[in-house]
Design a protein around this motif. Sequence first.
Motif, short mmCIF file in Angstrom:
data_model
loop_
_atom_site.label_atom_id
_atom_site.label_comp_id
_atom_site.label_asym_id
_atom_site.label_seq_id
_atom_site.Cartn_x
_atom_site.Cartn_y
_atom_site.Cartn_z
N ARG A 166 0.83 -1.21 0.00
CA ARG A 166 0.00 0.00 0.00
C ARG A 166 0.87 1.25 0.00
NH1 ARG A 166 -4.47 0.00 4.23
NH2 ARG A 166 -5.80 0.66 2.54
N ILE A 167 0.48 2.21 -0.84
CA ILE A 167 1.12 3.52 -0.90
C ILE A 167 0.11 4.55 -0.41
CG2 ILE A 167 2.04 5.33 -2.40
CD1 ILE A 167 2.97 3.13 -4.31
N LEU A 168 0.54 5.39 0.51
CA LEU A 168 -0.27 6.52 0.96
C LEU A 168 0.28 7.76 0.27
CD1 LEU A 168 -2.48 7.60 2.83
CD2 LEU A 168 -0.73 7.85 4.60
N LEU A 169 -0.53 8.37 -0.57
CA LEU A 169 -0.15 9.59 -1.29
C LEU A 169 -0.77 10.77 -0.57
CD1 LEU A 169 1.04 11.11 -3.72
CD2 LEU A 169 -1.10 10.61 -4.94
N ILE A 170 0.08 11.67 -0.06
CA ILE A 170 -0.39 12.81 0.72
C ILE A 170 -0.07 14.08 -0.06
CG2 ILE A 170 -0.34 13.94 2.96
CD1 ILE A 170 1.10 11.23 3.90
N GLU A 171 -1.09 14.69 -0.60
CA GLU A 171 -0.93 15.86 -1.48
C GLU A 171 -2.17 16.72 -1.36
OE1 GLU A 171 0.19 18.63 -3.60
OE2 GLU A 171 1.61 16.99 -4.00
N ASP A 172 -1.99 18.02 -1.05
CA ASP A 172 -3.14 18.91 -0.90
C ASP A 172 -3.62 19.52 -2.21
OD1 ASP A 172 -3.29 18.40 1.76
OD2 ASP A 172 -2.44 20.28 2.43
N ASP A 173 -2.75 19.59 -3.21
CA ASP A 173 -3.17 20.13 -4.50
C ASP A 173 -3.95 19.05 -5.23
OD1 ASP A 173 -3.05 20.49 -7.42
OD2 ASP A 173 -1.80 22.23 -6.97
N SER A 206 -2.46 15.65 -6.90
CA SER A 206 -2.90 14.40 -6.32
C SER A 206 -3.48 13.47 -7.38
CB SER A 206 -3.94 14.66 -5.23
OG SER A 206 -4.35 13.46 -4.64
N TYR A 207 -4.31 14.01 -8.24
CA TYR A 207 -4.94 13.22 -9.30
C TYR A 207 -3.88 12.66 -10.26
CZ TYR A 207 -7.61 11.95 -13.41
OH TYR A 207 -8.12 11.26 -14.48
N VAL A 208 -2.95 13.52 -10.69
CA VAL A 208 -1.92 13.10 -11.64
C VAL A 208 -1.05 11.99 -11.03
CG1 VAL A 208 0.18 13.85 -12.84
CG2 VAL A 208 -1.88 15.25 -12.95
N LEU A 209 -0.56 12.22 -9.82
CA LEU A 209 0.31 11.22 -9.19
C LEU A 209 -0.44 9.93 -8.89
CD1 LEU A 209 2.35 13.48 -6.76
CD2 LEU A 209 3.24 12.17 -8.69
N ALA A 210 -1.66 10.02 -8.36
CA ALA A 210 -2.43 8.81 -8.05
C ALA A 210 -2.73 8.02 -9.32
CB ALA A 210 -3.72 9.18 -7.31
N THR A 211 -3.10 8.71 -10.38
CA THR A 211 -3.40 8.04 -11.65
C THR A 211 -2.15 7.32 -12.17
OG1 THR A 211 -5.11 9.64 -12.18
CG2 THR A 211 -4.20 8.38 -14.02
N TYR A 212 -1.02 8.00 -12.13
CA TYR A 212 0.24 7.39 -12.58
C TYR A 212 0.57 6.15 -11.74
CZ TYR A 212 5.16 6.72 -13.61
OH TYR A 212 6.36 6.17 -13.97
N VAL A 244 4.61 2.57 1.99
CA VAL A 244 5.32 3.77 1.56
C VAL A 244 4.35 4.95 1.61
CG1 VAL A 244 6.47 4.92 -0.38
CG2 VAL A 244 6.89 2.50 0.03
N ALA A 245 4.85 6.07 2.12
CA ALA A 245 4.11 7.33 2.05
C ALA A 245 4.87 8.26 1.12
CB ALA A 245 3.97 7.96 3.43
N ILE A 246 4.16 8.82 0.16
CA ILE A 246 4.73 9.84 -0.74
C ILE A 246 3.99 11.12 -0.40
CG2 ILE A 246 5.05 10.57 -3.13
CD1 ILE A 246 4.77 7.59 -3.91
#
Length: 128
Positions: free
Chosen positions: A3-10, A14-20, A49-51
């Motif tokens: 599992r990857i936790l993506l932490i991004e306020d923009d 967030s959409y671009v990185l999560a989609t990738y 991993v947390a990004i």
Amino acid sequence: MSRILLIEDDPIQSYVLATYLRKYCTAEVIACTGEECMKYLPSMKHIDVAIMDWYIIPGHNGSPVIQCIRNTEPQAKIIVYTSSLEKGDEVEALRAGADRFMKKTGHLAELRDCLNAYFEPIKEPVKK
């Protein structure tokens, strides 16, 4: 499954990185803001991993979020992935407990290569 936790306020970032990540990574991707992370991380299932961006809580840097992750998931790898150009930010993030500090360059290859150390290799995007 990892599992990857993506932490991004923009929301766009967030959409671009999560989609990738969802397209090219073998791990489950969970996207949230810094405030959501601090609120919900203790009740989340295991993360590997947390990004995270460095400036994810209005008026604060990412140190409190890193501490929250370290307290809840001490074994998780933390990658600060940010557009910050301040050298002091890198030093502070690493002192707070981040494993890696990476600059957002617009090219995701460096992030992909970094994640390959933690997961099955991420598939190369198909060139069109």
